[in-house]
Design a protein around this motif. Structure first.
Motif, PDB file in Angstrom:
ATOM      1  N   GLU A  29       4.632   3.525   0.578  1.00 44.20           N
ATOM      2  CA  GLU A  29       5.488   4.685   0.425  1.00 44.20           C
ATOM      3  C   GLU A  29       6.925   4.220   0.306  1.00 44.20           C
ATOM      4  O   GLU A  29       7.283   3.135   0.730  1.00 44.20           O
TER       5      GLU A  29
ATOM      6  N   ARG B 273       5.574  11.023   9.459  1.00 42.32           N
ATOM      7  CA  ARG B 273       6.846  10.740   8.788  1.00 42.32           C
ATOM      8  C   ARG B 273       8.036  11.215   9.615  1.00 42.32           C
ATOM      9  O   ARG B 273       9.060  10.534   9.686  1.00 42.32           O
TER      10      ARG B 273
ATOM     11  N   ASP C 146      -3.694   8.771   9.805  1.00 44.07           N
ATOM     12  CA  ASP C 146      -5.122   8.787  10.103  1.00 44.07           C
ATOM     13  C   ASP C 146      -5.453   7.814  11.232  1.00 44.07           C
ATOM     14  O   ASP C 146      -6.232   8.131  12.134  1.00 44.07           O
TER      15      ASP C 146
ATOM     16  N   ASP D 169       1.170   3.349   4.178  1.00 38.98           N
ATOM     17  CA  ASP D 169       1.257   4.703   3.643  1.00 38.98           C
ATOM     18  C   ASP D 169       1.095   5.722   4.768  1.00 38.98           C
ATOM     19  O   ASP D 169       0.279   5.549   5.682  1.00 38.98           O
ATOM     20  N   SER D 170       1.864   6.793   4.695  1.00 39.36           N
ATOM     21  CA  SER D 170       1.875   7.775   5.788  1.00 39.36           C
ATOM     22  C   SER D 170       0.519   8.430   5.999  1.00 39.36           C
ATOM     23  O   SER D 170       0.169   8.805   7.123  1.00 39.36           O
ATOM     24  N   ARG D 171      -0.261   8.564   4.943  1.00 39.89           N
ATOM     25  CA  ARG D 171      -1.599   9.152   5.107  1.00 39.89           C
ATOM     26  C   ARG D 171      -2.502   8.220   5.900  1.00 39.89           C
ATOM     27  O   ARG D 171      -3.256   8.656   6.777  1.00 39.89           O
TER      28      ARG D 171
ATOM     29  N   THR E 282      -0.978  14.001  11.510  1.00 38.97           N
ATOM     30  CA  THR E 282      -0.882  14.389  10.106  1.00 38.97           C
ATOM     31  C   THR E 282       0.186  13.527   9.440  1.00 38.97           C
ATOM     32  O   THR E 282       1.097  13.023  10.119  1.00 38.97           O
ATOM     33  N   PRO E 283       0.115  13.335   8.127  1.00 41.61           N
ATOM     34  CA  PRO E 283       1.150  12.554   7.445  1.00 41.61           C
ATOM     35  C   PRO E 283       2.552  13.103   7.685  1.00 41.61           C
ATOM     36  O   PRO E 283       3.508  12.335   7.841  1.00 41.61           O
ATOM     37  N   GLU E 284       2.676  14.426   7.743  1.00 40.74           N
ATOM     38  CA  GLU E 284       3.991  15.034   7.944  1.00 40.74           C
ATOM     39  C   GLU E 284       4.546  14.709   9.332  1.00 40.74           C
ATOM     40  O   GLU E 284       5.728  14.351   9.484  1.00 40.74           O
TER      41      GLU E 284
END
Length: 281
Positions: A241, A176, A166, A160-162, A171-173
């Motif tokens: 994701e 990605r 981390d 998962d990107s989060r 950041t997740p953005e």
């Protein structure tokens, strides 16, 4: 680990840090394939991946008491492994880095015609499969360390990107965006050069003898071919994701069984190390 609830895992961890060898063995058995596959993708060769995996599993064992149970156990192991591998400098490709330009030039200009038969009576189709598996791992070494890690976490493990962000301090953005960029870079290379996964002219079977001559594969030691399991049970994370269409081009992202050397390392530690190492961390 597959089939284990958080409560069951936490109980195993408490038992392991209290000196229960069986509990520790169960914990390590649940993550050693994960650790090895991550190491193999980051390092590119079996010997380097084995060495790095031993270091990581030792860190897991000796820091087990510091696990705060605020994340999943596999995420905690991932973080230890990624941080170790990002700074690992003892592997072959740290000394002899690769680039896509070099890799592409070798594909286009290698002299394949004058190489003798070096197959040593091993079936050529088997050697071609070994080369294909080896090549796709080595190709990852053309990426810089962080890009390689991003690609592996996102495309092979589907983290998962989060969580991945981390682990990598992004950041997740941002994670990605970088994942999308590096996937495109890999896909463009495959489309241009690779005849197995893209539209290129390079086919493994025609390069078998050339690869043997250049010590890229060894008929007497088919590490990749022999390590592909018939059935894979590999826990990564429950948080997945959606994968965009381009990831389907990366069907080479297989998983491998941990080699016997790594299994023996764990067994030797469990049979020989004082559990105060695990308890005190």
């Amino acid at each position: 680990m597959n089939g284990s609830t958080d409560n069951e895992l936490h109980t195993l961890i408490d038992q392991a840090t209290a000196g229960d060898k069986q509990a520790l063995e169960t914990l390590l058995g649940g993550v050693q394939d994960l650790v090895f596959n991550l190491s193999l993708r980051m390092m590119g060769t079996f010997p380097d991946a084995e060495d790095a995996s031993q270091d990581i599993l030792l860190k897991v064992m000796t820091h087990l008491s510091s696990f705060k149970k605020e994340s999943s156990f596999s995420t905690w192991v991932f973080a230890i492994a990624v941080n170790h591998l990002k700074n690992y400098k003892k592997h072959m490709f740290a000394k002899y880095p690769l680039t896509f330009d070099y890799y592409g030039d070798d594909i286009l200009h290698a002299n394949l015609e004058d190489v003798p038969d070096l197959t040593q009576d091993v079936e050529k189709a088997v050697l071609a499969e070994e080369l294909k598996l080896s090549c796709t791992n080595v190709m990852l070494q053309c990426l810089d360390t962080e890009s390689r890690c991003i690609f592996i976490l996102g495309t092979m493990f589907h983290v998962d990107s989060r969580i991945a962000g981390d682990i990598l301090g992004l950041t997740p953005e941002v994670y990605r965006k970088r994942l999308s960029r590096v996937r495109k870079k890999m896909a463009d290379f495959l489309r241009e050069y690779c005849g197995e996964y893209g539209g290129g002219t390079c086919h493994c079977e025609s390069r078998v003898n050339y690869a043997i001559q250049n010590h890229r594969i060894h008929p007497s030691s088919l590490d990749f071919y022999n390590a592909v399991p018939k059935q894979v049970s590999l826990e990564v994370t429950a948080a997945m994701e959606e994968i965009d269409d381009i990831s389907q081009e990366f069907s080479f992202c297989r998983t491998y069984e941990s080699p016997e050397k790594l299994r023996q390392f764990v067994e030797d530690f469990l049979n020989g190390a004082p559990f105060s190492v695990v308890e005190k961390g």
